[in-house]
Design a protein around this motif. Structure first.
Motif, PDB file in Angstrom:
ATOM      1  N   SER A   1       3.662   6.634  -2.257  1.00 60.17           N
ATOM      2  CA  SER A   1       2.924   7.679  -1.552  1.00 60.17           C
ATOM      3  C   SER A   1       3.441   7.901  -0.146  1.00 60.17           C
ATOM      4  O   SER A   1       3.243   8.971   0.436  1.00 60.17           O
ATOM      5  N   VAL A   2       4.100   6.894   0.430  1.00 58.92           N
ATOM      6  CA  VAL A   2       4.612   7.001   1.794  1.00 58.92           C
ATOM      7  C   VAL A   2       6.134   6.846   1.762  1.00 58.92           C
ATOM      8  O   VAL A   2       6.649   5.834   1.299  1.00 58.92           O
ATOM      9  N   GLN A   3       6.811   7.873   2.228  1.00 58.65           N
ATOM     10  CA  GLN A   3       8.257   7.831   2.334  1.00 58.65           C
ATOM     11  C   GLN A   3       8.637   7.661   3.805  1.00 58.65           C
ATOM     12  O   GLN A   3       7.898   8.066   4.694  1.00 58.65           O
TER      13      GLN A   3
ATOM     14  N   ASP B   1      -3.734   6.088  15.547  1.00 55.22           N
ATOM     15  CA  ASP B   1      -2.975   5.079  14.821  1.00 55.22           C
ATOM     16  C   ASP B   1      -2.704   3.859  15.697  1.00 55.22           C
ATOM     17  O   ASP B   1      -2.831   2.714  15.247  1.00 55.22           O
ATOM     18  N   LEU B   2      -2.352   4.076  16.955  1.00 54.87           N
ATOM     19  CA  LEU B   2      -2.131   2.956  17.867  1.00 54.87           C
ATOM     20  C   LEU B   2      -3.414   2.161  18.079  1.00 54.87           C
ATOM     21  O   LEU B   2      -3.391   0.920  18.110  1.00 54.87           O
ATOM     22  N   LEU B   3      -4.535   2.857  18.224  1.00 51.43           N
ATOM     23  CA  LEU B   3      -5.804   2.151  18.380  1.00 51.43           C
ATOM     24  C   LEU B   3      -6.083   1.286  17.167  1.00 51.43           C
ATOM     25  O   LEU B   3      -6.470   0.111  17.303  1.00 51.43           O
TER      26      LEU B   3
ATOM     27  N   ALA C   1       0.830  -1.205   0.000  1.00 53.55           N
ATOM     28  CA  ALA C   1       0.000   0.000   0.000  1.00 53.55           C
ATOM     29  C   ALA C   1       0.863   1.253   0.000  1.00 53.55           C
ATOM     30  O   ALA C   1       0.594   2.215  -0.743  1.00 53.55           O
ATOM     31  N   GLN C   2       1.924   1.274   0.796  1.00 56.85           N
ATOM     32  CA  GLN C   2       2.765   2.462   0.893  1.00 56.85           C
ATOM     33  C   GLN C   2       3.507   2.761  -0.398  1.00 56.85           C
ATOM     34  O   GLN C   2       3.860   3.918  -0.660  1.00 56.85           O
TER      35      GLN C   2
ATOM     36  N   PHE D   1      -4.673   4.377   7.260  1.00 57.23           N
ATOM     37  CA  PHE D   1      -4.371   3.206   8.083  1.00 57.23           C
ATOM     38  C   PHE D   1      -2.970   2.691   7.777  1.00 57.23           C
ATOM     39  O   PHE D   1      -2.253   2.247   8.682  1.00 57.23           O
ATOM     40  N   PHE D   2      -2.575   2.731   6.524  1.00 56.28           N
ATOM     41  CA  PHE D   2      -1.253   2.260   6.110  1.00 56.28           C
ATOM     42  C   PHE D   2      -0.210   3.384   6.114  1.00 56.28           C
ATOM     43  O   PHE D   2       0.973   3.123   6.276  1.00 56.28           O
ATOM     44  N   ALA D   3      -0.664   4.620   5.921  1.00 56.83           N
ATOM     45  CA  ALA D   3       0.264   5.742   5.805  1.00 56.83           C
ATOM     46  C   ALA D   3       0.676   6.323   7.154  1.00 56.83           C
ATOM     47  O   ALA D   3       1.637   7.087   7.228  1.00 56.83           O
TER      48      ALA D   3
END
Length: 303
Positions: free
Chosen positions: A224-226, A132-134, A113-114, A122-124
């Motif tokens: 999309s996620v670095q 995010d922890l929840l 996903a990233q 949720f993935f980013a």
């Protein structure tokens, strides 16, 4: 070297469409460990329990999670004998995050996903740390169009790993029994309940900050996620905090690549290699094979 163990086939799958939904089993497991720790860790405190908690938490995360599950099983950055494979992965099972196939599924789905042009928060890891922890501790992501994950037969056909996947929660009984015999309920609470929750929540906390505030030296094309490197945390995180390096060079058993980037996980793998127990140990691919990367230059680590 064996090709990567997990393989995602995206096809028409979307890393954006879907939503986090409550996972009762995950919520009960992590929530139960938290509640037990909150209720009993304080009243049952002892210095010996604290020392055992610190030592067992660090050792299992280093040997089991960072080396066994992440560098060996997921990324196959080195090879070793089947008995040693199973021992390292079993140490990862004892961390208490998930079974071996569950860890592959969590990691590879997130990595896929990233690396897409866009993905769900949720993935980013772009919401608040608390949310995010929840999500990571109590929820799973329900895709509208899910990708297909194939686990290679080297792992998927191993009866020991299949057994581990079915029974991974029950294996906390292995440390619980000697802990009780040595230190009573104090050691059980600190060595199982608190250790499992701190290990899991700590893993996701480091993961969160490794993707915030953004890229370090290496930028992966079209992702999309670095990832970020987190200076000063190498010893505490077994080298996993050098996540910008890892996104760029997932084939490398060494994650702390620059001077001063402490990487205890790499030291452990390197020790196995020198003893003749680890083979085909991966290093970063040569500059001629880095067409998917932009080198933004040194000094770009997060501060």
């Amino acid at each position: 070297m064996m090709k990567p163990v997990g393989r995602i086939e995206g096809g028409s799958a979307s890393p954006v469409l879907g939503r986090p939904v409550l996972d009762p089993a995950k919520a009960a497991w992590n929530g139960g460990m938290l509640l037990a720790a909150l209720a009993f860790a304080g009243p049952l405190f002892s210095w010996s329990a604290l020392a055992m908690f610190v030592g067992s938490t660090y050792a299992l995360l280093l040997v089991g999670h960072s080396v066994g599950m992440h560098r060996l099983m997921i990324h196959r950055t080195f090879t070793c004998s089947r008995p040693l494979e199973r021992a390292l992965i079993y140490a990862g099972v004892l961390v208490g995050v998930a079974g071996p196939f569950g860890i592959i599924r969590i990691h590879d789905t997130r990595d896929w996903a990233q690396r897409q042009p866009a993905c769900h928060d949720f993935f980013a890891h772009t919401r608040t740390l608390a949310l995010d922890l929840l999500w990571q501790l109590a929820y799973r992501f329900e895709f509208e169009r899910a990708p297909t994950l194939t686990i290679e037969s080297h792992w998927a056909d191993d009866p020991w790993l299949r057994f581990m996947e079915r029974s991974w929660r029950l294996h906390q009984l292995l440390p619980a029994v000697p802990f009780f015999l040595i230190g009573g309920w104090s050691w059980v609470v600190w060595g199982v309940c608190l250790r499992v929750f701190v290990s899991t929540a700590g893993h996701w906390t480091i993961t969160y900050f490794c993707h915030n505030p953004g890229p370090g030296r290496w930028r992966v094309h079209d992702a999309s996620v670095q990832a970020s490197n987190l200076p000063g945390l190498g010893l505490l995180t077994y080298g996993e905090c050098w996540h910008n390096n890892h996104h760029a060079f997932p084939e490398s058993a060494r994650i702390g690549l620059e001077p001063g980037q402490a990487d205890p996980g790499w030291w452990f793998v390197r020790g196995l290699e020198r003893l003749g127990l680890a083979h085909e140990v991966g290093r970063p691919r040569p500059a001629s094979s880095r067409e998917d990367l932009d080198d933004l230059g040194p000094g770009r680590d997060a501060v």
